[in-house]
Design an enzyme around this catalytic site. Structure first.
Site, short mmCIF file in Angstrom:
data_model
loop_
_atom_site.label_atom_id
_atom_site.label_comp_id
_atom_site.label_asym_id
_atom_site.label_seq_id
_atom_site.Cartn_x
_atom_site.Cartn_y
_atom_site.Cartn_z
N PHE A 222 -6.71 7.96 1.02
CA PHE A 222 -6.96 6.65 0.43
C PHE A 222 -7.98 5.90 1.27
O PHE A 222 -8.43 6.39 2.31
CB PHE A 222 -5.65 5.86 0.31
CG PHE A 222 -5.11 5.36 1.63
CD1 PHE A 222 -4.43 6.21 2.49
CD2 PHE A 222 -5.28 4.03 2.02
CE1 PHE A 222 -3.94 5.76 3.71
CE2 PHE A 222 -4.78 3.56 3.24
CZ PHE A 222 -4.12 4.43 4.08
N GLY A 223 -8.31 4.71 0.82
CA GLY A 223 -9.18 3.82 1.59
C GLY A 223 -10.47 4.47 2.06
O GLY A 223 -11.22 5.05 1.27
N LYS B 149 -4.89 14.77 9.49
CA LYS B 149 -4.70 13.31 9.54
C LYS B 149 -3.24 12.96 9.86
O LYS B 149 -2.99 12.06 10.66
CB LYS B 149 -5.11 12.67 8.20
CG LYS B 149 -5.00 11.16 8.26
CD LYS B 149 -5.23 10.44 6.96
CE LYS B 149 -5.10 8.95 7.21
NZ LYS B 149 -5.01 8.15 6.00
N GLU C 114 1.18 -12.44 4.16
CA GLU C 114 -0.08 -12.17 4.89
C GLU C 114 -0.67 -13.45 5.45
O GLU C 114 -0.71 -14.47 4.78
CB GLU C 114 -1.09 -11.51 3.95
CG GLU C 114 -0.85 -10.03 3.76
CD GLU C 114 -1.78 -9.13 4.59
OE1 GLU C 114 -2.94 -9.49 4.76
OE2 GLU C 114 -1.30 -8.09 5.05
N ASN D 244 0.84 -1.19 0.00
CA ASN D 244 0.00 0.00 0.00
C ASN D 244 0.89 1.26 0.00
O ASN D 244 1.49 1.61 1.02
CB ASN D 244 -0.90 -0.05 1.24
CG ASN D 244 -1.91 1.06 1.28
OD1 ASN D 244 -1.62 2.18 0.88
ND2 ASN D 244 -3.10 0.77 1.80
N HIS E 90 -4.44 7.07 13.43
CA HIS E 90 -3.98 5.81 14.03
C HIS E 90 -2.54 5.51 13.60
O HIS E 90 -1.70 5.12 14.39
CB HIS E 90 -4.93 4.67 13.61
CG HIS E 90 -5.17 4.61 12.12
ND1 HIS E 90 -5.48 5.72 11.38
CD2 HIS E 90 -5.12 3.58 11.23
CE1 HIS E 90 -5.61 5.37 10.10
NE2 HIS E 90 -5.41 4.08 10.00
N ARG E 91 -2.27 5.74 12.31
CA ARG E 91 -0.91 5.46 11.78
C ARG E 91 0.10 6.44 12.37
O ARG E 91 1.21 6.04 12.76
CB ARG E 91 -0.95 5.56 10.25
CG ARG E 91 0.37 5.22 9.57
CD ARG E 91 0.17 4.86 8.12
NE ARG E 91 -0.73 3.73 8.00
CZ ARG E 91 -2.02 3.84 7.62
NH1 ARG E 91 -2.54 5.00 7.29
NH2 ARG E 91 -2.79 2.77 7.57
N ASP F 236 -10.75 7.06 3.97
CA ASP F 236 -10.59 8.48 4.32
C ASP F 236 -11.81 9.33 3.91
O ASP F 236 -12.17 10.26 4.64
CB ASP F 236 -9.32 9.07 3.69
CG ASP F 236 -8.06 8.65 4.43
OD1 ASP F 236 -8.16 8.18 5.57
OD2 ASP F 236 -6.96 8.79 3.85
N ASP G 217 -0.51 -3.56 10.22
CA ASP G 217 -1.84 -4.01 9.84
C ASP G 217 -2.83 -3.03 10.46
O ASP G 217 -2.70 -2.64 11.61
CB ASP G 217 -2.11 -5.44 10.32
CG ASP G 217 -3.14 -6.09 9.42
OD1 ASP G 217 -2.92 -6.14 8.19
OD2 ASP G 217 -4.19 -6.51 9.92
P1 ITT Z 1 -0.53 -4.16 3.18
O1 ITT Z 1 -1.21 -5.27 3.97
O2 ITT Z 1 0.21 -4.65 1.99
O3 ITT Z 1 0.30 -3.27 4.07
P2 ITT Z 1 -3.25 -3.21 2.79
O4 ITT Z 1 -3.85 -2.02 2.12
O5 ITT Z 1 -3.80 -4.56 2.41
O6 ITT Z 1 -1.67 -3.18 2.57
P3 ITT Z 1 -4.16 -3.74 5.48
O7 ITT Z 1 -4.23 -5.20 5.25
O8 ITT Z 1 -3.57 -3.25 6.77
O9 ITT Z 1 -3.33 -3.00 4.33
O10 ITT Z 1 -5.60 -3.16 5.28
C1 ITT Z 1 -5.99 -2.00 5.88
C2 ITT Z 1 -7.09 -1.38 5.07
O11 ITT Z 1 -7.79 -0.50 5.95
C3 ITT Z 1 -6.54 -0.52 3.94
O12 ITT Z 1 -6.47 -1.18 2.71
C4 ITT Z 1 -7.58 0.59 3.88
O13 ITT Z 1 -8.66 0.13 3.14
C5 ITT Z 1 -8.01 0.73 5.34
N1 ITT Z 1 -7.23 1.77 6.00
C6 ITT Z 1 -6.19 1.60 6.86
N2 ITT Z 1 -5.67 2.77 7.21
C7 ITT Z 1 -6.37 3.71 6.57
C8 ITT Z 1 -6.29 5.10 6.50
O14 ITT Z 1 -5.36 5.78 7.15
N3 ITT Z 1 -7.16 5.75 5.74
C9 ITT Z 1 -8.09 5.10 5.06
N4 ITT Z 1 -8.24 3.77 5.04
C10 ITT Z 1 -7.37 3.07 5.79
#
Ligand code: ITT
Length: 196
Positions: free
Chosen positions: A154-155, A176, A50, A23, A181-182, A157, A79
């Site tokens: 992303f995700g 942010k 994973e 990611n 959390h990150r 957000d 994660d």
């Molecule tokens: P890796 O496992 O390869 O690191 P991933 O995207 O699959 O990448 P995760 O398994 O940890 O990562 O999944 C977490 C998901 O949660 C991520 O894909 C997003 O959809 C969401 N997410 C996590 N942190 C976020 C953030 O800061 N903002 C928005 N969405 C987030």
């Protein structure tokens, strides 16, 4: 594993660490935070490490351990997930899969007009180095918006509004960086590594 010359040089520096992730957005956020502590990270694809579990900590810990056994270099696995209270913590550890399948819209559809929209993002960072795995956790509380807000990020957000604000992370991007959390989990890691 053959490393490019520049990478090989950077790896000799003990404060240069692999971050195993697929990611790019996660990587960029982590990079910015760790930079403040003088720590450089190198992105490495996480394919194949994973595991499935209901616990973010177990996923991060086991993946970091497995990766360290093969790479034998200090490394990080993170994660994370979105936990929605009225959905009993769903999508939680399945956040990535749910985003890829039904996306933010699917989450809004699931919640419908529900008034209880509280949720939290959790990030668990596992740092693996010689003989040990250290875990750092960050949590940000908030709620799920009623619509999708465009913007950066992303995700989830575009639908996650942190407590104390009226707009989601996709709009409050500079906030942010400080309260997510990150940000919290990687700040803890940065402080730990500074003192190592
Ligand atoms: P890796 O496992 O390869 O690191 P991933 O995207 O699959 O990448 P995760 O398994 O940890 O990562 O999944 C977490 C998901 O949660 C991520 O894909 C997003 O959809 C969401 N997410 C996590 N942190 C976020 C953030 O800061 N903002 C928005 N969405 C987030």
């Amino acid at each position: 594993m053959k490393l490019k010359k520049t990478n090989a040089k950077r790896i000799q520096n003990p404060k240069t660490i692999f971050f195993l992730t697929s990611n790019k957005s996660k990587f960029k956020e982590a990079e910015k935070i760790l930079n403040k502590f003088g720590i450089k990270i190198i992105s490495k694809n996480s394919k194949g490490i994973e595991i499935q579990s209901n616990s973010l900590e177990e996923i991060a810990r086991v993946c970091a351990k497995k990766a360290y056994e093969s790479l034998k270099r200090p490394l990080i696995v993170e994660d994370s997930g979105l936990f929605i209270d009225s959905l009993k913590g769903f999508p939680g550890p399945y956040s990535s899969y749910v985003l890829k399948t039904v996306g933010c819209k699917g989450i809004l559809d699931l919640l419908g007009q529900k008034r209880r929209r509280s949720a939290k993002f959790i990030a668990v960072v596992a740092y693996a180095s010689k003989n040990k795995i250290k875990i750092f956790k960050g949590v940000v509380n908030g709620k799920i918006s009623k619509k999708i807000f465009k913007g950066k990020g992303f995700g989830y957000d575009p639908i996650f509004i942190p407590n104390g604000y009226s707009k989601p992370f996709s709009i409050l991007y500079s906030i942010k960086e400080k309260i997510s959390h990150r940000a919290l989990a990687f700040e803890k890691l940065g402080k730990y590594l500074k003192g190592e």
